[in-house]
Motif scaffolding. Structure first.
Motif, PDB file in Angstrom:
ATOM      1  N   LYS A  18     -14.327  33.784 -53.625  1.00 45.41           N
ATOM      2  CA  LYS A  18     -14.921  34.964 -53.284  1.00 45.41           C
ATOM      3  C   LYS A  18     -16.733  34.509 -53.447  1.00 45.41           C
ATOM      4  O   LYS A  18     -17.990  35.166 -52.873  1.00 45.41           O
ATOM      5  N   ASP A  93     -15.520  43.101 -62.427  1.00 45.36           N
ATOM      6  CA  ASP A  93     -15.029  42.583 -61.023  1.00 45.36           C
ATOM      7  C   ASP A  93     -15.117  43.980 -60.136  1.00 45.36           C
ATOM      8  O   ASP A  93     -14.381  45.387 -60.385  1.00 45.36           O
ATOM      9  N   THR A  94     -15.795  43.888 -59.217  1.00 46.52           N
ATOM     10  CA  THR A  94     -16.007  44.920 -58.515  1.00 46.52           C
ATOM     11  C   THR A  94     -15.219  45.010 -57.329  1.00 46.52           C
ATOM     12  O   THR A  94     -15.459  43.817 -56.731  1.00 46.52           O
ATOM     13  N   GLN A  95     -15.693  46.087 -56.718  1.00 43.16           N
ATOM     14  CA  GLN A  95     -15.226  45.966 -55.230  1.00 43.16           C
ATOM     15  C   GLN A  95     -15.997  47.515 -54.184  1.00 43.16           C
ATOM     16  O   GLN A  95     -16.254  48.293 -54.796  1.00 43.16           O
ATOM     17  N   SER A 136     -18.100  52.896 -54.764  1.00 44.52           N
ATOM     18  CA  SER A 136     -17.709  51.603 -54.799  1.00 44.52           C
ATOM     19  C   SER A 136     -16.898  51.794 -56.970  1.00 44.52           C
ATOM     20  O   SER A 136     -16.620  52.882 -57.077  1.00 44.52           O
ATOM     21  N   LYS A 138     -14.726  49.744 -60.125  1.00 44.31           N
ATOM     22  CA  LYS A 138     -13.797  48.132 -60.899  1.00 44.31           C
ATOM     23  C   LYS A 138     -12.629  48.125 -59.385  1.00 44.31           C
ATOM     24  O   LYS A 138     -12.532  48.921 -58.753  1.00 44.31           O
ATOM     25  N   LYS A 139     -12.542  46.904 -59.012  1.00 45.67           N
ATOM     26  CA  LYS A 139     -11.784  46.844 -58.229  1.00 45.67           C
ATOM     27  C   LYS A 139     -10.338  46.805 -57.414  1.00 45.67           C
ATOM     28  O   LYS A 139      -9.970  46.946 -56.916  1.00 45.67           O
ATOM     29  N   GLU A 143      -9.120  49.222 -54.672  1.00 43.48           N
ATOM     30  CA  GLU A 143      -7.865  48.846 -54.375  1.00 43.48           C
ATOM     31  C   GLU A 143      -6.769  50.065 -54.762  1.00 43.48           C
ATOM     32  O   GLU A 143      -5.629  50.037 -53.518  1.00 43.48           O
ATOM     33  N   TYR A 156     -13.026  47.337 -45.344  1.00 38.12           N
ATOM     34  CA  TYR A 156     -13.134  46.854 -47.244  1.00 38.12           C
ATOM     35  C   TYR A 156     -13.878  45.876 -47.554  1.00 38.12           C
ATOM     36  O   TYR A 156     -14.346  44.960 -46.824  1.00 38.12           O
TER      37      TYR A 156
END
Length: 157
Positions: A18, A93-95, A136, A138-139, A143, A156
């Motif tokens: 990361k 924890d974001t994505q 966008s 939280k991860k 997912e 991604y």
């Protein structure tokens, strides 16, 4: 050839790390800023206009290229913007992901159908263009969306 192989061993990059992604995205930011300003400079040179537009980081580049703010101020603003955005999710924890091929109303419908746990978030961050929507959250939530609609998620981040 030996020099190339030796150099390759020295710059071994772990793309699963990361920290590596954060560092490379920070470095990429400066490249994008320079390219964006260069693009606007080229456009201004060949087709001078009183109006300049930009999208996202490009808004700052447009202001700089049109002389409204200096290059130094642009860099400082973008640095502050990036840090503020990162600090706003510190400890979470974001994505992000890009959904290609669906318009925003379809993506909104899919998000409304998904039953996420109480503290989970996955929402539209940007409607880039027809058929390109940025999500966008939280991860785990992002997912979850990707697993269900995997064929629709081309990129991604």
């Amino acid at each position: 050839m030996e020099k190339v192989l030796a150099f390759k061993e020295q710059i071994s990059i772990n793309w699963k790390c990361k920290h590596t992604w954060k560092r490379s995205s920070y470095n990429t930011f400066w490249c994008l800023l320079g390219c964006s300003i260069g693009d606007f400079g080229t456009i201004a040179f060949f087709q001078f206009s009183e109006i300049m537009l930009g999208h996202s980081l490009g808004e700052y580049s447009a202001l700089c290229a049109s002389g409204v703010i200096s290059l130094g101020d642009t860099a400082l603003l973008l640095k502050t913007r990036g840090e503020s955005m990162q600090n706003s999710v510190k400890g979470v924890d974001t994505q992000m992901t890009t959904v290609i091929g669906l318009d925003i109303s379809k993506v909104e419908g899919i998000l409304n159908e998904i039953k996420l746990p109480k503290n989970e978030v996955c929402e539209i961050a940007n409607d880039n263009s027809e058929g390109q929507v940025i999500l966008s959250g939280k991860k785990e939530s992002v997912e979850f969306f990707q697993k269900i609609y995997h064929p629709l998620c081309a990129i991604y981040l």
